[in-house]
Every structure is written in C-alpha cells, then in structure tokens.
Design an enzyme around this catalytic site. Structure first.
Site, mmCIF file in Angstrom:
data_model
loop_
_atom_site.group_PDB
_atom_site.id
_atom_site.type_symbol
_atom_site.label_atom_id
_atom_site.label_comp_id
_atom_site.label_asym_id
_atom_site.label_seq_id
_atom_site.Cartn_x
_atom_site.Cartn_y
_atom_site.Cartn_z
ATOM 1 N N ARG A 38 47.619 82.253 -19.682
ATOM 2 C CA ARG A 38 48.453 81.094 -20.035
ATOM 3 C C ARG A 38 48.416 80.008 -18.957
ATOM 4 O O ARG A 38 49.429 79.363 -18.701
ATOM 5 C CB ARG A 38 49.916 81.514 -20.268
ATOM 6 C CG ARG A 38 50.149 82.287 -21.542
ATOM 7 C CD ARG A 38 50.237 81.365 -22.747
ATOM 8 N NE ARG A 38 50.033 82.112 -23.981
ATOM 9 C CZ ARG A 38 51.006 82.617 -24.720
ATOM 10 N NH1 ARG A 38 52.249 82.429 -24.381
ATOM 11 N NH2 ARG A 38 50.725 83.277 -25.808
ATOM 12 N N ARG A 42 53.038 75.515 -21.056
ATOM 13 C CA ARG A 42 54.188 74.605 -20.994
ATOM 14 C C ARG A 42 54.765 74.402 -19.600
ATOM 15 O O ARG A 42 55.618 73.542 -19.417
ATOM 16 C CB ARG A 42 55.280 75.092 -21.954
ATOM 17 C CG ARG A 42 54.944 74.791 -23.412
ATOM 18 C CD ARG A 42 55.971 75.393 -24.329
ATOM 19 N NE ARG A 42 55.886 76.855 -24.280
ATOM 20 C CZ ARG A 42 56.713 77.684 -24.907
ATOM 21 N NH1 ARG A 42 57.704 77.198 -25.612
ATOM 22 N NH2 ARG A 42 56.557 78.978 -24.819
ATOM 23 N N ARG A 51 51.306 68.302 -26.208
ATOM 24 C CA ARG A 51 51.838 69.167 -27.257
ATOM 25 C C ARG A 51 52.975 68.517 -28.044
ATOM 26 O O ARG A 51 53.175 68.808 -29.217
ATOM 27 C CB ARG A 51 52.286 70.507 -26.667
ATOM 28 C CG ARG A 51 51.161 71.483 -26.386
ATOM 29 C CD ARG A 51 50.712 72.212 -27.643
ATOM 30 N NE ARG A 51 51.844 72.914 -28.229
ATOM 31 C CZ ARG A 51 52.487 72.541 -29.318
ATOM 32 N NH1 ARG A 51 52.095 71.473 -29.982
ATOM 33 N NH2 ARG A 51 53.513 73.207 -29.775
ATOM 34 N N ASP A 87 44.722 80.202 -29.994
ATOM 35 C CA ASP A 87 45.739 81.243 -30.149
ATOM 36 C C ASP A 87 45.133 82.435 -30.878
ATOM 37 O O ASP A 87 44.173 82.280 -31.636
ATOM 38 C CB ASP A 87 46.959 80.730 -30.907
ATOM 39 C CG ASP A 87 48.150 81.652 -30.676
ATOM 40 O OD1 ASP A 87 48.801 81.512 -29.627
ATOM 41 O OD2 ASP A 87 48.409 82.526 -31.517
ATOM 42 N N TYR A 165 51.539 91.468 -35.963
ATOM 43 C CA TYR A 165 52.038 90.127 -36.333
ATOM 44 C C TYR A 165 51.994 89.910 -37.846
ATOM 45 O O TYR A 165 52.881 89.316 -38.437
ATOM 46 C CB TYR A 165 51.212 89.023 -35.662
ATOM 47 C CG TYR A 165 51.679 88.682 -34.268
ATOM 48 C CD1 TYR A 165 52.908 88.055 -34.051
ATOM 49 C CD2 TYR A 165 50.902 88.984 -33.164
ATOM 50 C CE1 TYR A 165 53.325 87.738 -32.770
ATOM 51 C CE2 TYR A 165 51.322 88.681 -31.871
ATOM 52 C CZ TYR A 165 52.533 88.057 -31.690
ATOM 53 O OH TYR A 165 52.957 87.759 -30.423
HETATM 54 C C1 LIG Z 1 45.058 83.166 -24.524
HETATM 55 C C2 LIG Z 1 46.095 82.343 -25.261
HETATM 56 C C3 LIG Z 1 46.993 82.852 -26.219
HETATM 57 N N1 LIG Z 1 47.787 81.827 -26.653
HETATM 58 C C4 LIG Z 1 47.452 80.679 -25.979
HETATM 59 C C5 LIG Z 1 46.355 80.963 -25.146
HETATM 60 C C6 LIG Z 1 45.619 79.852 -24.434
HETATM 61 C C7 LIG Z 1 44.949 79.945 -23.223
HETATM 62 C C8 LIG Z 1 45.703 80.238 -21.944
HETATM 63 O O1 LIG Z 1 46.042 81.405 -21.727
HETATM 64 O O2 LIG Z 1 45.833 79.307 -21.137
HETATM 65 C C9 LIG Z 1 48.071 79.361 -26.169
HETATM 66 C C10 LIG Z 1 49.497 79.332 -26.534
HETATM 67 N N2 LIG Z 1 50.048 79.939 -27.625
HETATM 68 C C11 LIG Z 1 51.402 79.645 -27.673
HETATM 69 C C12 LIG Z 1 51.728 78.814 -26.580
HETATM 70 C C13 LIG Z 1 53.087 78.219 -26.259
HETATM 71 C C14 LIG Z 1 53.634 77.349 -27.324
HETATM 72 C C15 LIG Z 1 53.353 75.876 -27.280
HETATM 73 O O3 LIG Z 1 52.566 75.345 -26.538
HETATM 74 O O4 LIG Z 1 54.002 75.183 -28.083
HETATM 75 C C16 LIG Z 1 50.529 78.614 -25.858
HETATM 76 C C17 LIG Z 1 50.347 77.802 -24.617
HETATM 77 C C18 LIG Z 1 52.309 80.088 -28.746
HETATM 78 C C19 LIG Z 1 52.430 81.563 -28.905
HETATM 79 N N3 LIG Z 1 51.420 82.373 -29.364
HETATM 80 C C20 LIG Z 1 51.837 83.668 -29.366
HETATM 81 C C21 LIG Z 1 53.169 83.711 -28.871
HETATM 82 C C22 LIG Z 1 53.981 84.982 -28.640
HETATM 83 C C23 LIG Z 1 55.102 85.115 -29.571
HETATM 84 C C24 LIG Z 1 55.770 86.467 -29.563
HETATM 85 O O5 LIG Z 1 55.136 87.444 -29.925
HETATM 86 O O6 LIG Z 1 56.946 86.513 -29.202
HETATM 87 C C25 LIG Z 1 53.561 82.396 -28.618
HETATM 88 C C26 LIG Z 1 54.903 81.902 -28.151
HETATM 89 C C27 LIG Z 1 50.974 84.790 -29.777
HETATM 90 C C28 LIG Z 1 49.945 85.055 -28.757
HETATM 91 N N4 LIG Z 1 48.958 84.186 -28.355
HETATM 92 C C29 LIG Z 1 48.176 84.765 -27.391
HETATM 93 C C30 LIG Z 1 48.645 86.085 -27.212
HETATM 94 C C31 LIG Z 1 47.978 87.084 -26.323
HETATM 95 C C32 LIG Z 1 48.414 86.944 -24.920
HETATM 96 C C33 LIG Z 1 49.816 87.359 -24.624
HETATM 97 O O7 LIG Z 1 50.083 88.562 -24.726
HETATM 98 O O8 LIG Z 1 50.614 86.481 -24.333
HETATM 99 C C34 LIG Z 1 49.756 86.273 -28.034
HETATM 100 C C35 LIG Z 1 50.602 87.515 -28.179
HETATM 101 C C36 LIG Z 1 46.975 84.231 -26.713
#
Ligand SMILES: Cc1c2[nH]c(c1CCC(=O)O)Cc1[nH]c(c(CCC(=O)O)c1C)Cc1[nH]c(c(CCC(=O)O)c1C)Cc1[nH]c(c(CCC(=O)O)c1C)C2
Length: 368
Positions: A38, A42, A51, A87, A165
C-alpha cells in the site's frame, strides 16, 4: 507522449536498480531492498487529491491514473520496487460480479454468491485480454514512465481470499458466510477455487507480457483458516498458480520472481517455502530468526515490521529496523511492512523506515 499514442510492451528503459530482483533470487545486494505494501495510498496527500476526483474502480480502469498513483510514492521515497496501483477485486468484476468501493465501508458486492447454484452466474471462460486489458495497459505505461528506476511488481488476490469476498460481499471479521461454504459445500468451494485459479494464471501471465517484472499473490485471508482448511482450500491453489505461471513463462524463455503473502499463515511456513515461490512474505507475528530456520534457506523472505511501528518516533523506528535486519540477515531478504500502510500514517516516518533499512543494511553488508 500524447494520450492517444499506442504504448507497446517493448523497448522498456534499462533497469538501473535491480537490488529487489537480486534479493528475490537469494542474493545479497549492496543494500537490502525495501518497498511497502500500500505504498500508493491514502497516507499521501497527492494520492487523496487524485482519488477525490473519481470513483475508485474508475480510477483502476484508467491506465493514466494508475500510472500516476504508482509513481507518486517513488517521487518521495527511495523505494527499491514499485507495485502497480490496482485492486484484487478486479477479478470478481471480470467474472461478471458488480463491486463498488463505498466511502467509509470499503468494497461492496451488489449481489454476493449465496448458494452453489450462484456459480452459474459467473463467467467461466474469462478473456483476460478483453476484461482486464486496462490493467495490462496501466502496467505497460507505468513500466515506460518509471524509466528503469526500479522494477514494477504485478499482483493478484489468491483464490481463497477472492472467494471469501465474493461470498461475504465485502470485508468481514468472521468470514463465516464464506467458511460455511467450505464445511457445507466443499465440492462447490473447490469448483469456485479452481475457476478463480484459471483466471488468475492467465491474469498473471498477461501482467508479465505487459511488463511486470515480479508478481505478488495476496492470500490476505489465510489467517481465518486453520492449518487443516488452509492445506485443503488455499495451499493447493497457491502451488498450482506458481507452477502453471512458471511453466508457461519457461516455454517462452522467461522467468520472473514470484512472492506469496499469506497473511497470518505462520502455521504453514514450511509448506509455503516449498510452493514454487522464490519469496515468502511475512506478517509481523512471525519472529525473523524462526522464519529463517523454518524456511531452511529454501526461499527469500519479505517483511515484516508491524505497520503500527511507524507511529513510533523516528529513532525507535531505526532501532526496530536494525533488530529486524539482524534477525533476517542481509542475503535473500526484502524489507517491507507486515501488512499495508494505514491512511493516518506520517509520510516522514515512512521515509525514516526506508532510510533505516538502507543505512543499517549497507553497514551490515560491508562488515560481513
Ligand atoms: C496491492 C493493492 C491492493 N489494493 C490496492 C493496491 C495497490 C498497490 C499498493 O499496494 O500500493 C489499492 C487500494 N485498494 C483500496 C485502497 C484504499 C481506498 C481508496 O483509495 O479509496 C487502495 C489504496 C481499497 C480496498 N481494497 C481492499 C480493501 C480491504 C477491505 C476489507 O477487506 O476490509 C480496501 C479498503 C481489498 C484488497 N485490495 C488489496 C488487498 C490485498 C492486500 C491487503 O491484504 O491489504 C485487499 C484485501 C490489494
């Protein structure tokens, strides 16, 4: 380059910093490479600004936005690798499911899978080149725009994490709806996991063809399974993905390092280190020395500072990093956090983390 130019996955700029790739292959570069899960996120004001203008998945579908968000952290910190902004949930979307990212709630499926009959709603043969072409375009564009500064990592969610999911319909603490399937509908569960595996293999190969120089598979929900369920419903698919991707790449004379990150799966470290991945990613609940012992030098390791240690004062971050490096050693090691950065983290402390890894490891390599 104008927006309408076709950008091809060839003639990429020469790679200038290969410390990450060398460490992934078990070598000891002049310093330990570091990146953060990540790292595009944010906690960066410039990320929030982009965003704020667009829906999350519309952002994912814009190669220009993905490229910009991937490059942002590299402008601030001397990371040794980048990960494409996207994502894991783009796969369920490609299989025909509707997923929205709701502010304050996270990913939300309009119509999650409830019973085995619902599998018929899923597209069985996904043409990744059609459905996920926007990710491939983002990778190609980013690999050009990174100008060879550091390698670009592609990624996917692992089958069990995606399955959970698709059934839960979003985040969950118990994952009880998804686990209910494992106990009540094991055959349909395997059918779904197999369908996901097939899409994931093609998706990862497409990412390499587009320019990804390493691949990470996120099994973020491993910890909700016990060792027995993990062995039945996660591990065989993780293995299958690595073997099939590697075999297909080999046919073309290609080879890219693969990382498996199964969060909270400490019970399966031995198995994970024999699953055809070059690198095993670790969360912060595993002690570095015992991880080295249990993986027996078979793989490189990546991780695993508690992300919350970034709330500590900078001097303490430096001490924590030093101890982590002493535990892992400097060969076959990629420094990272044990999970992603949180939105309220201070970019200055991220800088302190990266700096500490570089400084302490340079000294350690020299003294060795
Ligand atoms: C590798 C990656 C992911 N998402 C994002 C990236 C981008 C690259 C990076 O890491 O910088 C952007 C990425 N994806 C998201 C965000 C934040 C939201 C936003 O920017 O509005 C970002 C930066 C949104 C997101 N996407 C997801 C969630 C989790 C929700 C939950 O289960 O409670 C959330 C909040 C699902 C998700 N997405 C991802 C995972 C695997 C990694 C981990 O365990 O965190 C998972 C579980 C993978």
């Amino acid at each position: 380059m104008s927006k309408n130019d076709v950008i091809l996955p060839k003639d990429f700029p020469e790679l200038k910093n290969d410390t990450f790739l060398r460490a992934a292959r078990g070598e000891e570069p002049e310093h330990v490479p570091v990146w953060c899960m990540r790292q595009a996120g944010r906690y960066l004001p410039e990320f929030r600004e982009i965003r704020a203008k667009k829906d999350f998945f519309d952002t994912c579908r814009s190669p220009e936005d993905c490229c910009e968000l991937t490059l942002q952290p590299l402008r601030r910190f001397p990371f040794d690798a980048s990960i494409i902004f996207s994502d894991i949930l783009v796969i369920p979307q490609a299989m025909g499911m509707d997923v929205q990212m709701l502010t304050g709630k996270g990913p939300t499926f309009t119509d999650p899978l409830k019973e085995p009959e619902d599998l018929q709603r899923l597209k069985a043969n996904v043409d990744v080149n059609k459905e996920l072409d926007y990710v491939f375009k983002a990778i190609t564009l980013t690999r050009h725009k990174i100008e060879g500064k550091v390698p670009l990592i592609g990624f996917t969610g692992a089958p069990w994490t995606l399955m959970s999911y698709m059934i839960e319909g979003g985040g969950s603490t118990t994952h009880s709806k998804a686990k209910r399937w494992l106990y009540r509908h094991p055959e349909s569960s395997h059918m779904l996991l197999k369908m996901l595996t097939d899409v994931i293999v093609e998706y990862l190969l497409g990412q390499v063809a587009a320019g990804a120089q390493a691949l990470q598979v996120f099994e973020s929900h491993a910890g909700i399974l016990g060792p027995v369920e993990f062995k039945e419903f996660s591990l065989p698919y993780l293995r299958d993905i690595a073997r099939r991707v590697k075999d297909r790449l080999k046919e073309k004379g290609q080879d890219v390092p693969m990382i498996v990150f199964a969060k909270d799966a400490h019970y399966a470290l031995e198995e994970l280190s024999a699953s055809h991945y070059e690198v095993v990613g670790l969360d912060w609940t595993i002690d570095p020395r015992s991880a080295r012992e249990r993986t027996g030098g078979k793989v490189s390791l990546q991780g695993n500072m508690d992300p919350c240690a970034l709330y500590a004062p900078k001097e303490l971050i430096s001490d924590i990093v030093k101890k982590m490096l002493e535990g892992f050693g400097t060969r076959g090691y990629i420094a990272n956090l044990g999970h992603g950065l949180y939105p309220d983290m201070d970019p200055e402390n991220v800088a302190a983390f990266v700096d500490a890894v570089h400084q302490h490891s340079k000294l350690a390599v020299k003294q060795a």
